[in-house]
Design an enzyme around this catalytic site. Structure first.
Site, PDB file in Angstrom:
ATOM      1  N   ASP A  12       0.838  -1.194   0.000  1.00  9.95           N
ATOM      2  CA  ASP A  12       0.000   0.000   0.000  1.00  9.95           C
ATOM      3  C   ASP A  12       0.876   1.249   0.000  1.00  9.95           C
ATOM      4  O   ASP A  12       1.709   1.435   0.903  1.00  9.95           O
ATOM      5  CB  ASP A  12      -0.898   0.009   1.251  1.00  9.95           C
ATOM      6  CG  ASP A  12      -1.894  -1.144   1.230  1.00  9.95           C
ATOM      7  OD1 ASP A  12      -2.364  -1.504   0.138  1.00  9.95           O
ATOM      8  OD2 ASP A  12      -2.197  -1.695   2.313  1.00  9.95           O
ATOM      9  N   ASP A 251     -10.613  -5.987   7.107  1.00  2.00           N
ATOM     10  CA  ASP A 251      -9.745  -7.180   7.128  1.00  2.00           C
ATOM     11  C   ASP A 251      -9.423  -7.594   8.564  1.00  2.00           C
ATOM     12  O   ASP A 251      -9.371  -8.789   8.877  1.00  2.00           O
ATOM     13  CB  ASP A 251      -8.427  -6.899   6.396  1.00  2.00           C
ATOM     14  CG  ASP A 251      -8.661  -6.431   4.978  1.00  2.00           C
ATOM     15  OD1 ASP A 251      -9.687  -6.825   4.401  1.00  2.00           O
ATOM     16  OD2 ASP A 251      -7.826  -5.676   4.460  1.00  2.00           O
TER      17      ASP A 251
END
Ligand code: RIB
Length: 306
Positions: A12, A251
């Site tokens: 990311d 998540d």
């Protein structure tokens, strides 16, 4: 006790800014960082940090990001021999903007994740057979999601699917699925409607039950989560915390929920614990680095009087 997570590795690249740019606009960022994440890796780390014996299957590229993932997972206690190093595709990346409000926007390029060959899963049939829970998302390929469904049904293993990024799942996956964890939008994609109220989420989840799903947990962000199954419905509120980055919150919820189910908690108790995990996760930046440890989570719950 064990959990198998089959899924994505994504680096990311996160820029924070006051407000994210509109089309054609450039804004000045406040900070930039790269973090290891991806829905699969985030869920697997959430599960192992919550104390479940966890195995992760997936693919990285043969590049610096891929090698960083292997080192990271080794440090977390994973057996990294199950990770494929793909020579042809780069490790997946996400370009992320995070606004001051904590709101994020993500462009995910899967790279090596979609090169993961679902036929490889047959090699791990024994591991799947011996697992309590198998978890996946939709950042690899639909073939992976379908093959896991087949293997889990064959061996009567609890299969948990987080249908993110939003993807309509085929009926063969929904039929007999132990648990589906969509957010509001992902639920909408499954039912081809746009649910907006609690009653509409419940009605949408019931459509999933009709297709053979045993439990649906709709994650509602700051509004908590909603369990719908044949015993009824149960809403678990979220904790009021100051979010600095909501990336990976879903998540952390699905990964820790799976770990708690693996460890024998009821679904409702597992949801309460996973809600605390998500509350801690959003208070730190990034996916994997922000995942809390079991001890921290239980202290948080104790302090909150839960
Ligand atoms: O759910 C958050 C994750 O999804 C991030 O880590 C990002 O990689 C995206 O794939």
């Amino acid at each position: 006790m064990s959990v198998i997570v089959v899924g994505s590795f994504i680096t990311d690249c996160i820029a924070t800014c006051k407000v994210a740019p509109k089309g054609g606009e450039t804004v000045r960022g406040l900070s930039f960082n790269t973090y290891l994440g991806g829905k699969g890796a985030n869920q697997a780390v959430a599960s192992i940090r919550m104390g479940s014996d966890t195995l992760m299957l997936g693919a990285v590229g043969d590049d610096n990001f891929g090698h960083a993932f292997i080192d990271c997972l080794k440090n977390e206690g994973f057996d990294t021999n199950y990770i494929v190093v793909d020579k042809k595709n780069p490790t997946g990346t996400s370009l992320v903007t995070v606004e001051e409000s904590g709101q994020n926007r993500i462009v995910m390029t899967p790279g090596a994740n979609t090169a993961y060959d679902y036929n490889l899963l047959k090699n791990y049939e024994n591991e799947i057979k011996n697992a309590n829970c198998v978890v996946t998302q939709c950042e690899t390929t639909l073939d992976v999601v379908v093959e896991l469904s087949r293997l889990c049904k064959k061996h009567n293993v609890k299969y948990i699917v987080n249908p993110a990024p939003a993807l309509k799942l085929p009926d063969e996956v929904l039929d007999g699925l132990f648990l589906l964890t969509p957010n509001e939008n992902e639920l909408g994609i499954q039912i081809a409607k746009n649910p907006e109220t609690l009653d509409e989420y419940i009605a949408g989840a019931k459509e999933m039950l009709k297709k053979g799903v045993k439990n649906v947990i709709v994650t509602l962000g700051v509004n908590g989560s909603l369990l719908v199954n044949n015993d009824g419905t149960c809403h678990i509120p979220s904790f009021k915390v100051k979010a600095v980055d909501t990336l990976g919150a879903g998540d952390s919820f699905t990964g820790s929920l799976s770990a708690m189910i693996d460890q024998g908690y009821s679904i409702i108790d597992a949801m309460k614990i996973a809600t605390a995990v998500a509350a801690l996760e959003v208070q730190k930046p990034g996916g994997i680095p922000a995942m809390p440890y079991k001890e921290e989570v239980f202290k948080f719950l104790e302090k909150a009087g839960k």
